[in-house]
Design an enzyme around this catalytic site. Structure first.
Site, PDB file in Angstrom:
ATOM      1  N   ASP A   1       0.822  -1.208   0.000  1.00 26.64           N
ATOM      2  CA  ASP A   1       0.000   0.000   0.000  1.00 26.64           C
ATOM      3  C   ASP A   1       0.863   1.268   0.000  1.00 26.64           C
ATOM      4  O   ASP A   1       2.032   1.244   0.356  1.00 26.64           O
ATOM      5  CB  ASP A   1      -0.913   0.012   1.233  1.00 26.64           C
ATOM      6  CG  ASP A   1      -0.125   0.016   2.533  1.00 26.64           C
ATOM      7  OD1 ASP A   1       0.848  -0.765   2.633  1.00 26.64           O
ATOM      8  OD2 ASP A   1      -0.463   0.796   3.446  1.00 26.64           O
ATOM      9  N   GLU A   2       0.245   2.354  -0.395  1.00 24.96           N
ATOM     10  CA  GLU A   2       0.828   3.699  -0.292  1.00 24.96           C
ATOM     11  C   GLU A   2       2.271   3.764  -0.808  1.00 24.96           C
ATOM     12  O   GLU A   2       3.167   4.247  -0.132  1.00 24.96           O
ATOM     13  CB  GLU A   2       0.751   4.190   1.160  1.00 24.96           C
ATOM     14  CG  GLU A   2      -0.688   4.319   1.660  1.00 24.96           C
ATOM     15  CD  GLU A   2      -0.784   4.811   3.097  1.00 24.96           C
ATOM     16  OE1 GLU A   2      -1.686   5.616   3.373  1.00 24.96           O
ATOM     17  OE2 GLU A   2       0.018   4.373   3.940  1.00 24.96           O
TER      18      GLU A   2
END
Length: 546
Positions: free
Chosen positions: A336-337
């Protein structure tokens, strides 16, 4: 004589004072349970009850039938629950001497029938059980309480339910079971019922993690997603790469491999999986404290350097070490991210991208898929946060489990493409969002927007996430509970049972009761209805009404 308006003002103040005092008097009269509700949490699938009150012998004995009846997991579980049930009782049994050795108690034995001797704990293990509690007729010297299950883990779930049926009566100083006879046939709605715990943003001591695992078992949660490491710290020992835990906050805030193994064993005794996470390629800045070559550069430190084989050798080494510790078939690889600016701004990585004819997005996909290959080679099923699915769904390994968090609507898209999914919508199930009230946690539905039965079956369940930026030993339990219990019932109980129209009348009193049960068991569960989670009570009052 006072003017009329001022006189009225004083009369009004006097009336308010009288009403306030009256409220205090009424509040002393004692909280009464709504007898139309069933105070078991989570609510069992099927049950019937009666109107008898039975007494339970403080020397309650254990008996076992079936292949798995004498499992150490079950025997130790029975002893653990006896301490909970009989906390206020001396443990001395009374007998009716006029009738020989007949016990004066209705229930003197808890019988287990466990059909399998397998103690393997993997996703989808059978947690179903039946529980029968009734007063024994005839001349038998023991009352009847029987738990039957296919596995020892189903028996543990039945044992938790039995413990919730038992209540200490302060007048008679005895343990009683109300509304007997009970017949309960129960099983979970979802196989994956999780709590994520973040030990990177704040280190949590081993004993605290164990307390959290213990409290999870009370709500029949069965997966601890251990977010061990992140960009802030790397507290876990990795023997083949001993400098990694140089990134622990201090030399005292670390987990040895023995610590991790102990947590896994402790959890297994309670029927709880440990799903570890190594989040790559983002959220990994801490890794470079021990091995700076993992950074794109000394001034641009994440994501991990995609251009070096050393990066993937080290990931493989970490996963090999962790495979020795974590037997659960699922392993979380994050993903993620991921902000790729460091890749496009660092000369040697920029050159590598050109040589490979890759964009930064291509490199993100390349990294995730390579990490998945490593995990699969070690006989793990990869779990990834939803950004991987949102970015390149057709390229993900078909075994991938998509972990939703950004919002609703992702699991419907994932299962439509044949992927399995875990629900953790941050708008409802992120426990660090302190302004999310219990009813919104309770109402979040993992199958929302999924009507096809075969697609519904691809939703493994869900988990509430305890991100640790503002949670440490001082407040983690009251941030988790009681809101995690709201999700726990959603994940265990039948959808029809948790979809009542007025949950303030049908669910809230039961959640108050369960919160107080947690408190009695030493769990620092916060008041249910405070505007912000984990806040202390706003004034004097009963646990059952806060």
């Amino acid at each position: 004589m006072l003017p009329f308006s001022q006189n009225s003002h004083y009369k009004l103040r006097f009336l308010v004072l009288v009403l306030w005092v009256s409220h205090l008097v009424d509040s002393k009269s004692g909280f009464e349970l709504d007898e139309s509700l069933t105070y078991l949490w989570p609510l069992p699938s099927e049950f019937t009850s009666g109107n008898q009150t039975l007494t339970v012998d403080p020397t309650l004995s254990f008996s076992a039938l079936g292949k798995g009846g004498n499992s150490k997991i079950l025997v130790e579980g029975f002893e653990r629950y006896k301490k909970i049930i009989f906390k206020h009782v001396s443990g001395i049994s009374l007998f009716d001497k006029s009738r020989g050795i007949r016990s004066v108690y209705d229930i003197s034995e808890l019988r287990f029938i466990v059909n399998s001797d397998s103690e393997e704990l993997q996703l989808g293990v059978d947690e179903s059980y039946t529980l029968f509690v009734a007063k024994k007729d005839g001349k038998s010297i023991v009352g009847e309480a029987t738990i039957e299950a296919n596995t020892v883990y189903g028996a543990l779930r039945g044992l938790e339910t039995f413990s919730q049926l038992c209540a200490f009566d302060y007048e008679t100083k005895s343990v009683q079971i109300y509304k007997a006879p009970w017949y309960i046939k129960d099983k979970p709605r979802f196989a994956f019922r999780g709590l994520m715990l973040d030990t990177s943003r704040h280190y949590l001591p081993i004993d605290v993690i164990k307390q959290i695992i213990e409290s999870m078992s009370y709500a029949k949660l069965n997966v601890l997603h251990w977010h061990i490491i992140d960009e802030e710290s790397f507290p876990l020992e990795v023997p083949s790469y001993p400098k990694l835990w140089n990134a622990a906050y201090t030399k005292w805030e670390r987990y040895t491999i023995e610590d991790a193994s102990e947590i896994v064993s402790f959890a297994k005794m309670r029927g709880i999986h440990i799903m570890a996470e190594v989040d790559v390629p983002g959220h990994a800045e801490s890794w470079g404290a021990g091995y700076p070559d993992l950074w794109p550069s000394s001034t641009c430190r994440e994501p991990l350097d995609v251009s070096k084989s050393f990066t993937f050798d080290l990931i493989s080494g970490i996963l090999s070490e962790m495979r020795k510790i974590f037997p659960f078939e699922l392993f979380h690889l994050g993903g993620d991210e991921v902000h790729t600016d460091c890749w496009t701004s660092t000369p040697h990585i920029k050159q590598w991208l050109n040589d490979q004819n890759m964009t930064a997005k291509d490199a993100y996909q390349y990294f995730v898929l390579k990490a998945q290959e490593i995990a699969i080679s070690k006989n793990w099923t990869p779990v990834n946060w939803e950004e991987t699915f949102n970015s390149f769904p057709s390229k993900l390994n078909p075994r991938t489990i998509v972990h939703n968090w950004l919002g609703p609507g992702v699991c419907p898209k994932a299962v439509a493409k044949g992927f399995r999914c875990i629900f953790s919508n941050q708008g409802a199930w992120y426990l660090d969002h302190l302004d999310v009230p219990w009813n919104e946690v309770y109402s979040a539905e993992p199958l929302e927007g999924i009507n096809n039965v075969s697609e519904q079956n691809l939703v493994l369940g869900g988990e509430v996430c305890m991100w640790g930026e503002t949670a440490d030993t001082s407040d983690v339990q009251q941030t988790i509970w009681p809101r995690a219990a709201a999700a726990a019932e959603r994940l265990w109980s039948k959808r029809e049972a948790v979809s009542a129209r007025n949950i303030t009348l049908t669910i809230l009193p039961r959640l108050h009761y369960f919160r107080c049960l947690l408190n009695r068991r030493g769990v620092q569960a916060a008041p249910v209805t405070n505007k912000y989670a984990r806040q202390p009570p706003i004034g004097a009052g009963s646990c059952y009404e806060q």
